[in-house]
Design a protein around this motif. Structure first.
Motif, PDB file in Angstrom:
ATOM      1  N   LEU A  87       0.836  -1.190   0.000  1.00  0.00           N
ATOM      2  CA  LEU A  87       0.000   0.000   0.000  1.00  0.00           C
ATOM      3  C   LEU A  87       0.874   1.244   0.000  1.00  0.00           C
ATOM      4  N   ARG A  88       0.439   2.280  -0.678  1.00  0.00           N
ATOM      5  CA  ARG A  88       1.135   3.567  -0.642  1.00  0.00           C
ATOM      6  C   ARG A  88       0.099   4.692  -0.662  1.00  0.00           C
ATOM      7  N   ASP A  89       0.542   5.842  -0.170  1.00  0.00           N
ATOM      8  CA  ASP A  89      -0.335   7.035  -0.121  1.00  0.00           C
ATOM      9  C   ASP A  89      -1.663   6.765   0.577  1.00  0.00           C
ATOM     10  N   PRO A  90      -1.663   6.272   1.815  1.00  0.00           N
ATOM     11  CA  PRO A  90      -0.490   6.003   2.659  1.00  0.00           C
ATOM     12  C   PRO A  90      -0.136   4.517   2.683  1.00  0.00           C
ATOM     13  N   SER A  91       1.076   4.219   3.171  1.00  0.00           N
ATOM     14  CA  SER A  91       1.383   2.834   3.519  1.00  0.00           C
ATOM     15  C   SER A  91       0.642   2.526   4.824  1.00  0.00           C
ATOM     16  N   LEU A  92       0.510   1.249   5.131  1.00  0.00           N
ATOM     17  CA  LEU A  92      -0.306   0.875   6.279  1.00  0.00           C
ATOM     18  C   LEU A  92       0.380  -0.253   7.045  1.00  0.00           C
ATOM     19  N   SER A  93       0.503  -0.066   8.358  1.00  0.00           N
ATOM     20  CA  SER A  93       1.043  -1.119   9.214  1.00  0.00           C
ATOM     21  C   SER A  93       0.301  -1.061  10.540  1.00  0.00           C
ATOM     22  N   ARG A  94       0.400  -2.132  11.285  1.00  0.00           N
ATOM     23  CA  ARG A  94      -0.216  -2.168  12.609  1.00  0.00           C
ATOM     24  C   ARG A  94       0.836  -2.577  13.631  1.00  0.00           C
ATOM     25  N   THR A  95       0.684  -2.056  14.831  1.00  0.00           N
ATOM     26  CA  THR A  95       1.565  -2.425  15.933  1.00  0.00           C
ATOM     27  C   THR A  95       0.895  -3.509  16.751  1.00  0.00           C
ATOM     28  N   LEU A  96       1.617  -4.579  16.996  1.00  0.00           N
ATOM     29  CA  LEU A  96       1.127  -5.627  17.877  1.00  0.00           C
ATOM     30  C   LEU A  96       1.671  -5.378  19.278  1.00  0.00           C
ATOM     31  N   ILE A  97       0.802  -5.482  20.251  1.00  0.00           N
ATOM     32  CA  ILE A  97       1.199  -5.209  21.631  1.00  0.00           C
ATOM     33  C   ILE A  97       1.046  -6.464  22.481  1.00  0.00           C
TER      34      ILE A  97
END
Length: 334
Positions: free
Chosen positions: A256-266
């Protein structure tokens, strides 16, 4: 009533079948049937209706089941507290997380703990982050790995890693060299996503709202495998962690771009009860395994998160970059 009877009773009720419960318990089916019969005799009433497709709880069985989890949890905590006094990590510890996390984490962590703490039994259960959050809140888990957009009421948390999210669609021979895709382009696609109670959906919709982009959600499904099956056959696409898609799935994966997408695992434990010595030992091993998986690139799309002190999230707060640490935050999980 005996504790073993209650454990077997809960397994049978959850599985809906004596044979499936026996397989999960790694005991012979007659032994499970005998424990259930003894429990019914002790209580003086049938607990299950039997039919050719399995078993269902009677009204008396439903009443007993309502108390069983709390009873077994209290017994497990009592056992663990006693074991902690002798300084040896032993007993049973349950970890819950999303299917992708369990897929990469469970096998190496089981091997490592078997080597370093042979008297400790690890169990894993999987579900989307909304379910995992609920299980930890209800005291059914010892440790959870959650999405950072999930509500984390009364949890001790600390970031563990970041996962890249990708666009997934049916593969065609002409698509093999396609590059990244924008959120605007995704808006033209019919999507299948988890329901809104889960972190992945919350993150995707929050990102779309910030970009003033409306997504077309054709279906809501809380199963990674079912989502991928629909993408292959039903002219829909989805957004998943990169690690959730393997070459054997025969799907097209695009960044993905514009925006890129990530998630933080906690990493999360309940702040409502002390973190036991056994839990601390497992958390230590878990974090070591995660570092190895990421550093050796064995977890696609994952990268290490810089360490910081754990966060106590007050009731109602959302752990998505807006957590509010206490003036004197609790000690680190490990």
């Amino acid at each position: 009533m005996e504790i073993k009877q209650l454990r077997y009773f809960k397994r049978v009720a959850d599985a809906g079948s004596v044979s499936r419960a026996a397989a999960a318990l790694s005991v012979a089916q007659p032994a499970v049937s005998r424990q259930i019969a003894n429990l019914e005799e002790a209580l003086g009433t049938p607990l299950f209706f039997r039919n050719g497709r399995g078993v269902k709880l009677t009204e008396a069985g439903k009443q007993l089941y309502a108390h069983t989890s709390e009873i077994l949890e209290a017994v497990r905590h009592a056992e663990q507290n006693v074991r902690d006094t002798v300084g040896v990590a032993k007993g049973t510890l349950l970890i819950g997380s999303t299917p992708t996390v369990i897929r990469y984490l469970a096998p190496p962590l089981l091997r490592r703990v078997a080597r370093t703490h042979p008297e400790l039994d690890l169990e894993f259960t999987e579900g989307f982050s909304g379910y995992v959050n609920e299980w930890l809140s209800n005291g059914l888990l010892d440790v959870a790995i959650l999405h950072d957009a999930t509500r984390t009421q009364h949890f001790l948390t600390e970031p563990l890693l970041r996962e890249e999210l990708v666009f997934v669609s049916a593969a065609a021979s002409s698509d093999r060299e396609l590059g990244p895709i924008t959120l605007g382009e995704i808006a033209t696609c019919r999507l299948v996503l988890p329901r809104r109670s889960h972190g992945l959906r919350l993150l995707v919709e929050r990102t779309a709202a910030q970009a003033h982009t409306a997504l077309s959600v054709a279906a809501e499904v809380d199963s990674v495998e079912a989502i991928k099956a629909m993408v292959r056959k039903d002219n829909v696409a989805t957004i998943l962690p990169r690690g959730a898609v393997s070459p054997d799935d025969h799907l097209l994966v695009r960044s993905l771009r514009d925006p890129s997408l990530s998630r933080t695992l906690i990493l999360a434990t309940s702040s409502q009860r002390p973190v036991s010595q056994t839990t601390r030992a497992v958390i230590h091993e878990l974090k070591s395994v995660v570092r190895e998986l990421v550093d050796e690139e064995l977890w696609p799309g994952a990268e290490r998160y810089s360490e910081r002190p754990p966060i106590y999230t007050p009731k109602g707060a959302v752990a998505a970059g807006v957590d509010r640490p206490l003036a004197e935050p609790p000690q680190r999980l490990v």
